[in-house]
Design an enzyme around this catalytic site. Structure first.
Site, mmCIF file in Angstrom:
data_model
loop_
_atom_site.group_PDB
_atom_site.id
_atom_site.type_symbol
_atom_site.label_atom_id
_atom_site.label_comp_id
_atom_site.label_asym_id
_atom_site.label_seq_id
_atom_site.Cartn_x
_atom_site.Cartn_y
_atom_site.Cartn_z
ATOM 1 N N HIS A 41 -3.671 6.746 2.542
ATOM 2 C CA HIS A 41 -3.980 5.729 1.669
ATOM 3 C C HIS A 41 -5.614 5.599 2.355
ATOM 4 O O HIS A 41 -5.347 5.468 3.310
ATOM 5 C CB HIS A 41 -2.997 4.814 2.475
ATOM 6 C CG HIS A 41 -3.300 3.253 2.296
ATOM 7 N ND1 HIS A 41 -3.621 2.726 0.717
ATOM 8 C CD2 HIS A 41 -3.437 2.559 2.277
ATOM 9 C CE1 HIS A 41 -3.969 1.859 0.813
ATOM 10 N NE2 HIS A 41 -3.841 1.375 1.810
ATOM 11 N N CYS A 76 0.743 -1.437 -0.194
ATOM 12 C CA CYS A 76 -0.424 0.063 0.306
ATOM 13 C C CYS A 76 0.692 1.229 0.106
ATOM 14 O O CYS A 76 0.342 2.394 -0.398
ATOM 15 C CB CYS A 76 -1.068 0.489 1.095
ATOM 16 S SG CYS A 76 -2.660 -1.151 1.492
ATOM 17 N N ASN A 107 -10.445 -0.134 -0.562
ATOM 18 C CA ASN A 107 -8.350 -0.174 -0.461
ATOM 19 C C ASN A 107 -7.929 -0.434 -1.291
ATOM 20 O O ASN A 107 -8.499 -1.641 -1.868
ATOM 21 C CB ASN A 107 -7.936 -1.021 0.759
ATOM 22 C CG ASN A 107 -6.532 -1.246 0.915
ATOM 23 O OD1 ASN A 107 -5.938 -0.897 -0.241
ATOM 24 N ND2 ASN A 107 -6.186 -1.523 2.386
HETATM 25 N N1 ACO Z 1 -18.465 -8.589 8.358
HETATM 26 C C1 ACO Z 1 -18.317 -9.191 10.359
HETATM 27 N N2 ACO Z 1 -18.659 -8.955 11.295
HETATM 28 C C2 ACO Z 1 -16.746 -9.262 11.083
HETATM 29 C C3 ACO Z 1 -16.719 -9.374 9.879
HETATM 30 C C4 ACO Z 1 -16.801 -8.931 9.130
HETATM 31 N N3 ACO Z 1 -17.159 -8.543 7.346
HETATM 32 N N4 ACO Z 1 -14.677 -9.022 9.971
HETATM 33 C C5 ACO Z 1 -14.837 -9.221 11.429
HETATM 34 N N5 ACO Z 1 -16.053 -9.237 12.045
HETATM 35 C C6 ACO Z 1 -15.951 -10.232 12.805
HETATM 36 C C7 ACO Z 1 -15.325 -10.518 14.021
HETATM 37 O O1 ACO Z 1 -15.184 -12.212 13.724
HETATM 38 C C8 ACO Z 1 -15.343 -10.057 15.683
HETATM 39 O O2 ACO Z 1 -16.323 -11.574 15.997
HETATM 40 P P1 ACO Z 1 -15.760 -11.801 17.028
HETATM 41 O O3 ACO Z 1 -16.038 -10.885 18.446
HETATM 42 O O4 ACO Z 1 -17.207 -12.550 17.822
HETATM 43 O O5 ACO Z 1 -14.223 -12.689 16.626
HETATM 44 C C9 ACO Z 1 -15.185 -9.205 15.089
HETATM 45 O O6 ACO Z 1 -15.641 -8.559 13.963
HETATM 46 C C10 ACO Z 1 -14.362 -8.063 15.542
HETATM 47 O O7 ACO Z 1 -13.486 -7.983 14.559
HETATM 48 P P2 ACO Z 1 -12.366 -7.126 14.663
HETATM 49 O O8 ACO Z 1 -10.758 -7.586 13.808
HETATM 50 O O9 ACO Z 1 -11.489 -6.690 16.254
HETATM 51 O O10 ACO Z 1 -13.331 -5.292 14.396
HETATM 52 P P3 ACO Z 1 -12.261 -4.262 14.010
HETATM 53 O O11 ACO Z 1 -13.120 -3.243 14.171
HETATM 54 O O12 ACO Z 1 -10.625 -4.029 14.817
HETATM 55 O O13 ACO Z 1 -12.520 -4.322 12.265
HETATM 56 C C11 ACO Z 1 -11.025 -3.782 10.862
HETATM 57 C C12 ACO Z 1 -11.780 -5.296 11.394
HETATM 58 C C13 ACO Z 1 -12.225 -3.735 10.139
HETATM 59 C C14 ACO Z 1 -10.195 -4.916 9.745
HETATM 60 C C15 ACO Z 1 -9.965 -3.078 11.583
HETATM 61 O O14 ACO Z 1 -9.321 -3.986 12.015
HETATM 62 C C16 ACO Z 1 -9.025 -2.932 10.209
HETATM 63 O O15 ACO Z 1 -9.305 -1.744 9.236
HETATM 64 N N6 ACO Z 1 -7.768 -2.604 10.533
HETATM 65 C C17 ACO Z 1 -6.424 -2.440 9.827
HETATM 66 C C18 ACO Z 1 -6.530 -2.453 8.114
HETATM 67 C C19 ACO Z 1 -6.009 -2.119 7.316
HETATM 68 O O16 ACO Z 1 -5.946 -0.197 7.852
HETATM 69 N N7 ACO Z 1 -5.223 -2.331 6.256
HETATM 70 C C20 ACO Z 1 -3.665 -1.638 6.147
HETATM 71 C C21 ACO Z 1 -3.300 -1.898 5.104
HETATM 72 S S1 ACO Z 1 -3.909 -3.094 4.279
HETATM 73 C C22 ACO Z 1 -2.607 -3.181 2.822
HETATM 74 O O17 ACO Z 1 -1.461 -2.953 3.208
HETATM 75 C C23 ACO Z 1 -2.367 -4.857 1.827
#
Ligand code: ACO
Length: 325
Positions: free
Chosen positions: A252, A115, A282
């Protein structure tokens, strides 16, 4: 003392026609429109068509950037494609783009910093321009991230989309002040010890497969806000400007909460943040030039304004660039 600056003379973008909504994804994986919107700000993403390759997206964005710069492929002497989803393991997608554009024999290669790739590629191109090795450089961020998705993993497959953005860079002798046009400052970083937080579980020398994207979302999120802020401060210091003085912040586009969190931490007014994550999701190395192209085309970004670009991605890599259009 005058200095040679790389000035952005044209910006272009391309998004594949096919749109995938959150509701479309909810039909194949256990998720919902409400969850995706609330946690990420994403509403939809574009997806490449069958037979449409990353180079096709790159070429379309490149043609628009060339046209807006008043240039043709015959003017180019450097092509850099930032991508992690190239057409083939080799040749470089930049070489395929050169062929498809009908550009002359020139310098062409890919930059792989996930990214952060577009920010890395800008800095590499800036070196060629400063050395007099490029007088018309094409820098592209192009990705088909949907090809790396595991559509049984709801934690990742809802986050990514496809697209391409491109800029033309041309040399211009400037006075050497912060009022100069062109690329004014950079910070680039990589911490390979954090590889396991975000990677693709395949490759030519390991599994012999393409693999799927794997991410520890929460940990990446935590690193993102801290790392990006540090990189931005370093790029601003390199350019000799105050972060708060930028006209536009083009982050980004990974997650709306990260965008807002970083802007808040840096004291940047939310009204200055260019946001496309809702419609593009993304798109990895393509997200910054896509956002920049949109805001230039709709007239928000004006010539002479100061822009701050930042990214973070697999590696972990991160970086930032300050430029005056
Ligand atoms: N739909 C419904 N529920 C979901 C989904 C989904 N798509 N994805 C995860 N959940 C669930 C999980 O299973 C978890 O359930 P549980 O509590 O029963 O175990 C719950 O939602 C919470 O999951 P978290 O991972 O804690 O959710 P979070 O609020 O952290 O959001 C996310 C997840 C959106 C991925 C976030 O962590 C994020 O954006 N992280 C950064 C990603 C990023 O910026 N990447 C950058 C670079 S990408 C690159 O370089 C290629």
């Amino acid at each position: 003392m005058s200095v040679m600056r790389s000035v952005v003379t044209g910006v272009g973008a391309y998004l594949p026609a096919n749109i995938v909504t959150n509701d479309d994804l909810a039909k194949i994986v256990d998720t919902s429109d409400a969850w995706i919107r609330e946690r990420t700000g994403i509403v939809q993403r574009h997806k490449v068509a069958e037979g449409e390759a990353t180079s096709d997206l790159a070429v379309a964005a490149a043609r628009q950037a060339l046209e807006r710069a008043g240039r043709t492929p015959a003017d180019l002497d450097l092509i850099i494609v930032a991508t992690t989803t190239g057409d083939l393991t080799f040749p470089a997608t930049a070489a395929i783009v050169q062929r498809k554009l009908g550009a002359p024999v020139l310098i062409a290669f890919d930059v792989q910093a996930v990214c952060s790739g577009f920010v890395y590629a800008l800095s590499v191109a800036d070196g060629f321009v400063a050395r007099g090795m490029a007088r018309c450089a094409l820098v592209i961020g192009a990705e088909s991230m949907t090809k790396l998705m595991d559509y049984t993993d709801r934690g990742t497959c809802v986050l990514f989309g496809d697209g391409a953005g491109a800029v033309i860079l041309e040399p211009s002798e400037q006075p050497g002040t912060t009022a100069d046009r062109g690329l004014l400052g950079f910070a680039l970083r990589c911490d390979g010890t954090k590889q396991d937080l975000l990677y693709v579980d395949g490759g030519p020398s390991t599994t012999g497969t393409v693999g799927h994207l794997r991410m520890a979302g929460q940990q990446v999120f935590r690193h993102a806000v801290v790392n990006i802020a540090e990189g931005v401060e370093a790029a601003a210091a390199d350019a000799g400007i105050e972060v708060a003085s930028v006209d536009w912040f083009i982050p980004h586009q990974a997650n709306l909460r990260i965008l807002k969190g970083v802007a808040h931490r840096l004291g940047i007014d939310e009204a200055k943040v260019i946001c496309t994550v809702d419609r593009h999701a993304n798109t990895s190395a393509a997200s910054i030039p896509l956002a920049m192209a949109e805001a230039v085309a709709d007239g928000r970004i004006q010539p002479g304004q100061l822009l701050l670009l930042e990214a973070m991605g697999g590696g972990l890599t991160w970086g930032a660039c300050v430029l005056r259009l």
